[in-house]
Scaffold this active site. Structure first.
Site, short mmCIF file in Angstrom:
data_model
loop_
_atom_site.label_atom_id
_atom_site.label_comp_id
_atom_site.label_asym_id
_atom_site.label_seq_id
_atom_site.Cartn_x
_atom_site.Cartn_y
_atom_site.Cartn_z
N ASP A 109 0.83 -0.99 -0.11
CA ASP A 109 0.12 -0.05 -0.03
C ASP A 109 1.00 1.38 -0.13
OD1 ASP A 109 -2.66 -0.58 0.04
OD2 ASP A 109 -2.81 -1.09 2.17
C1 GLC Z 1 -1.83 -3.89 5.47
C2 GLC Z 1 -2.83 -3.87 4.48
C3 GLC Z 1 -2.74 -4.83 3.32
C4 GLC Z 1 -1.44 -4.36 2.78
C5 GLC Z 1 -0.25 -4.40 3.65
C6 GLC Z 1 1.11 -3.86 2.86
O1 GLC Z 1 -1.49 -4.89 6.04
O2 GLC Z 1 -4.12 -4.11 5.27
O3 GLC Z 1 -4.06 -4.59 2.56
O4 GLC Z 1 -1.35 -5.62 1.64
O5 GLC Z 1 -0.37 -3.45 4.65
O6 GLC Z 1 1.02 -2.53 2.64
C1 GLC Z 2 -1.33 -0.46 5.25
C2 GLC Z 2 0.06 -0.19 5.48
C3 GLC Z 2 0.19 1.09 6.44
C4 GLC Z 2 -0.52 2.14 5.55
C5 GLC Z 2 -1.86 1.92 5.23
C6 GLC Z 2 -2.52 3.09 4.36
O1 GLC Z 2 -2.10 -0.81 6.06
O2 GLC Z 2 0.17 -1.20 6.42
O3 GLC Z 2 1.40 1.12 6.66
O4 GLC Z 2 -0.34 3.15 6.38
O5 GLC Z 2 -1.86 0.64 4.35
O6 GLC Z 2 -3.83 2.42 4.01
#
Ligand code: GLC
Ligand code: GLC
Length: 808
Positions: free
Chosen positions: A483
């Site tokens: 993300d």
């Molecule tokens: C969080 C989000 C997931 C994403 C991951 C890496 O666990 O829930 O959707 O793939 O972060 O950014």
């Molecule tokens: C995922 C990631 C986090 C980020 C978020 C944004 O959950 O783990 O680090 O802030 O996405 O939506």
């Protein structure tokens, strides 16, 4: 250092001191009513939606951090204490908290009095039952008072925390006998209320927080408890609470039980009132009667236990490694089920007011619970697919109550579509239910625009092909699995969301990771096309996958490992040419899982690079070296301090991809070593470093660049649960369903020399006895006495038990 121990026969984790490094929580509920509960009794309850139907209040960011919960106070001649230690924090002579599957039992003892608090949500009920057992362990008769306490949330947890100008005027309650009713907003549009009841006559009650606590006081020394007398306060606005006072006398050795019920009731509009202003309590009464006696509580607890016994019997292992057994048999599947229910909404790191259900997250969560709850998985798939757009792309999240996609986190995450194929394939392999592919499913919840689920999968697959970049690799869009790798965002303004802001549409930034997904998950799509008699589509799909594999080896290979991406300007991301962030974990895992470079040497090289550059004593970091400054062209990843979260934290979600990849190249030692580094039962001894619960995975453990490497955060709600279960059960232990047979293909080192797996699959129990040399060789199978070639046990429709002997 430990703060407790596992009790495997009871399927409990036993916490033996209240001073754990962080509140260690558990979840109550498995249908509509849920509660979070820490080892000190704090947490909160809600019905279905942690944001919109919150029953009890919890304060975020507060000090101490245990603000809100179900508390029981004992007051005896001026001395008062709480058996859960907090909030009073009077010293206890004994403390124990047992977190079990769907229930928690906290026992505290002081000066010869023992109080045991059992918390659970009975199956079939929208209520939490709190049973308090009081025991006099001294040799004198004891007379004391027991006070209960919960604080109500005014339903919408977001408004509750922010809209004080309204909230402080709206609170309303009713008190009748031993029941306190919370009915804020019931006078207008709500047709639901909550109640807190105890099955004994009360000596008094309170429903107004300030009366209970006292002006400028706190829950650690409430006025009412200190003085040993309720004030019978009736809340009008401000903060409604529910507290009962019970007078108890116990002879030496005597014991007494009280049952408290915290219930949620919905009334049909026409039946809301008993008389003007007085709620109709008929349904509440029925619920109260169902739990008016301790025997009813015992029966409900038994019901809960059998429910879990039945669920967990579907995949079990018996080996000489008790940590492996306890994770596979108890805690990992338990976490998978909790994650299924909660998605990413409510934990001690997710406030329950923020995130909805993620499209990608929900599809991956499914991998961990589909064998336990296949019907719910089916429904989940339809719900998710219904939020997909006609071009195959997807809202990034949808709301659990409305089941509609929303733009809170936007759309255009180009990995999303592929996860749907993975989820559906897993469901069909588990159940053999191809009928789901013919279900008519809307696009964007529009019933006028529907297509078969199979067609949705086609749109997913085609979405990747319709969005290729300059090198022929998939465009990343807003981000892919990571993300925080926001290659089109270019945000320079504080408070902008990296996920929804900007997004240049240059169609240049490409993801090698999505290419790996395409090659790993794409073949499932081709297989399903074949099953549906669409051979042409299947062939085309396979051609495209082969093409993509070539593109990856040509443009996605950096010499010693797979590249991560090309940025907006066409510069490499995750390359030795980069200043920071030279190598990323995701493409190494997914490309090798797809078998890319398996025969030509790149796969092994990539995994060796992971070992050399990303591996640490606490797990595998996501990227190395960590970004040390903000890169506007990379986005949120470089916003985190080095070693945390996506910026070189140990993101436990994708460590299992490397474990699985190691089994692809048949290196069992490494696969198992990586497994043991992050799996909670194996790191119980360093709980003071790890800080989080030693019975569940955390999303992230601080990496080697962090100030405190090994310190975890974000326990419970993470795709880590599902992926580690997939890695250990399907690839290390090696038993996984395929379309027409059960694959038995263990890949474990010699330290697990023999083991027996029992796997319930489509109505038959397969008992698999494995003799393991530990060299990672191919398995030899004997099924019901007859040798079979290959690693597949043919599907048996006969029910009963199939015996499999497997020699590796
Ligand atoms: C969080 C989000 C997931 C994403 C991951 C890496 O666990 O829930 O959707 O793939 O972060 O950014
Ligand atoms: C995922 C990631 C986090 C980020 C978020 C944004 O959950 O783990 O680090 O802030 O996405 O939506």
């Amino acid at each position: 250092m430990r703060f407790g121990h596992f009790d495997d026969s009871a399927r409990e984790y036993v916490i033996t001191t209240p001073r754990t490094p962080f509140p260690w929580i558990n979840y109550l509920g498995s249908e509509g009513f849920f509660g979070l509960i820490s080892h000190m009794g704090s947490g909160y309850s809600f019905y279905r939606d942690a944001r919109l139907r919150r029953l009890t209040r919890y304060r975020y960011n507060s000090v101490p951090n245990e603000q809100g919960g179900r508390f029981f106070y004992i007051q005896e001649n001026g001395d008062y204490w709480t058996p859960s230690y907090a909030p009073v924090k009077a010293e206890l002579d004994a403390f124990e908290c047992r977190h079990g599957l769907g229930y928690t039992r906290i026992t505290g003892q002081r000066k010869g009095l023992e109080a045991e608090l059992l918390f659970m949500v009975p199956r079939g009920f929208n209520a939490e039952v709190h049973q308090v057992t009081l025991r006099n362990k001294s040799n004198t008769t004891r007379t004391f008072k027991l006070f209960s306490f919960v604080e109500f949330c005014l339903w919408n947890a977001h408004d509750d925390a922010t809209n004080l100008q309204r909230n402080l005027s709206t609170g309303e309650v009713e008190v009748e006998g031993s029941t306190i009713y919370h009915k804020t907003e019931y006078r207008e549009r709500r047709n639901h209320f909550a109640f807190y009841h105890v099955n004994a006559p009360v000596a008094g009650f309170d429903t107004d927080r300030e009366s209970f606590v006292g002006l400028y006081n706190h829950l650690g020394e409430p006025d009412v408890v200190k003085n040993g007398a309720s004030k019978n306060s009736v809340a009008h606005g401000w903060a409604p609470v529910a507290s009962h006072c019970l007078e108890v006398t116990l002879a030496p050795g005597a014991e007494r039980k009280f049952v408290f019920t915290l219930g949620y009731i919905e009334n049909p509009v026409a039946e809301k009132w008993q008389k003007p202003g007085v709620i109709n309590k008929r349904r509440a009464q029925a619920m109260i009667e169902a739990f008016s006696k301790p025997e009813q509580v015992d029966a409900a607890l038994q019901g809960l236990r059998s429910h879990w016994t039945e669920l967990l019997s579907r995949y079990t292992v018996q080996s000489s490694d008790e940590k492996l057994n306890r994770m596979v048999n108890i805690w990992n599947p338990y976490q998978c089920v909790v994650t299924f229910h909660m998605s990413r909404s409510a934990s001690y790191f997710e406030t329950g007011i923020g995130r909805g259900m993620g499209f990608r997250d929900s599809n991956q969560d499914l991998l961990g619970f589909v064998h336990l709850l296949p019907d719910l998985a089916r429904q989940r798939i339809i719900d998710i697919a219904s939020t997909q757009f006609a071009d195959g792309s997807a809202y990034h999240q949808y709301q659990p109550l409305t089941k509609r996609g929303n733009n809170d986190i936007g759309s255009g995450f180009n990995d999303d579509p592929m996860w749907l194929i993975l989820g559906v394939a897993a469901y069909i392999k588990e159940t053999g239910d191809y009928g789901i592919l013919d279900e008519s499913v809307p696009f964007d919840n529009d019933e006028k625009n529907t297509a078969s689920l199979m067609e949705h999968l086609t749109r997913s697959f085609e979405h990747v092909l319709n969005n290729l970049g300059p090198h022929g690799l998939p465009l990343i869009g807003r981000a892919d699995w990571n993300d925080c790798l926001n290659l089109n965002c270019f945000s320079e303004t504080p408070d902008e969301s990296y996920q929804t802001t900007g997004n240049r549409t240059g169609r240049t930034a490409e993801s090698v990771f999505i290419a790996g997904m395409f090659c790993h998950i794409g073949p499932e799509y081709a297989a399903l096309c074949d099953k549906k008699g669409q051979a042409d589509k299947a062939q085309r799909a396979r051609r495209e996958i082969a093409k993509m594999e070539k593109v990856v080896l040509e443009h996605g290979w950096d010499g010693d490992w797979f590249l991560r991406a090309y940025d907006f300007f066409g510069n490499k991301v995750g390359s030795k040419e980069c200043e920071d962030g030279k190598i990323f974990i995701e493409p190494q895992g997914y490309c090798v899982m797809a078998g890319i470079g398996k025969d030509s040497g790149q796969a092994l090289k990539a995994l060796d690079a992971v070992k050399e550059r990303l591996d640490t004593p606490y797990g595998i970091v996501l990227v190395n070296p960590a970004y040390t400054r903000y890169h506007v062209e990379l986005g949120e990843i470089s916003s985190y301090p080095p070693g945390y979260k996506e910026n070189a934290g140990i993101f436990c979600h994708n460590n299992p991809w490397i474990m699985i990849a190691e089994t692809v190249v048949r290196r069992p030692e490494r696969a198992f070593e990586y497994y043991k580094k992050i799996t909670p039962a194996y790191i119980e001894d360093i709980s003071e470093v790890h800080k989080m619960e030693p019975y569940v995975y955390s999303q992230m453990i601080a990496g080697k660049d962090a100030v405190k490497p090994g310190e975890a955060k974000n326990s419970w709600l993470t795709g880590t649960a599902a992926w580690n279960f997939v890695a250990v059960s399907q690839h290390l232990l090696g038993v996984r369903p395929d379309y027409d047979g059960l694959i038995v293909d263990p890949c474990l080192p010699a330290e697990v020399p023999q083991f027996t797996i029992s796997r319930w699959w489509r109505g038959t129990t397969y008992v698999i006895q494995v003799k393991n040399s530990g060299k990672g060789g191919q398995p030899k199978l004997v099924v019901d006495g007859k040798p079979v070639t290959g690693n597949r046990v043919p599907y048996s429709a006969k029910g009963g038990t199939v015996h499999v002997e497997c020699t590796v």
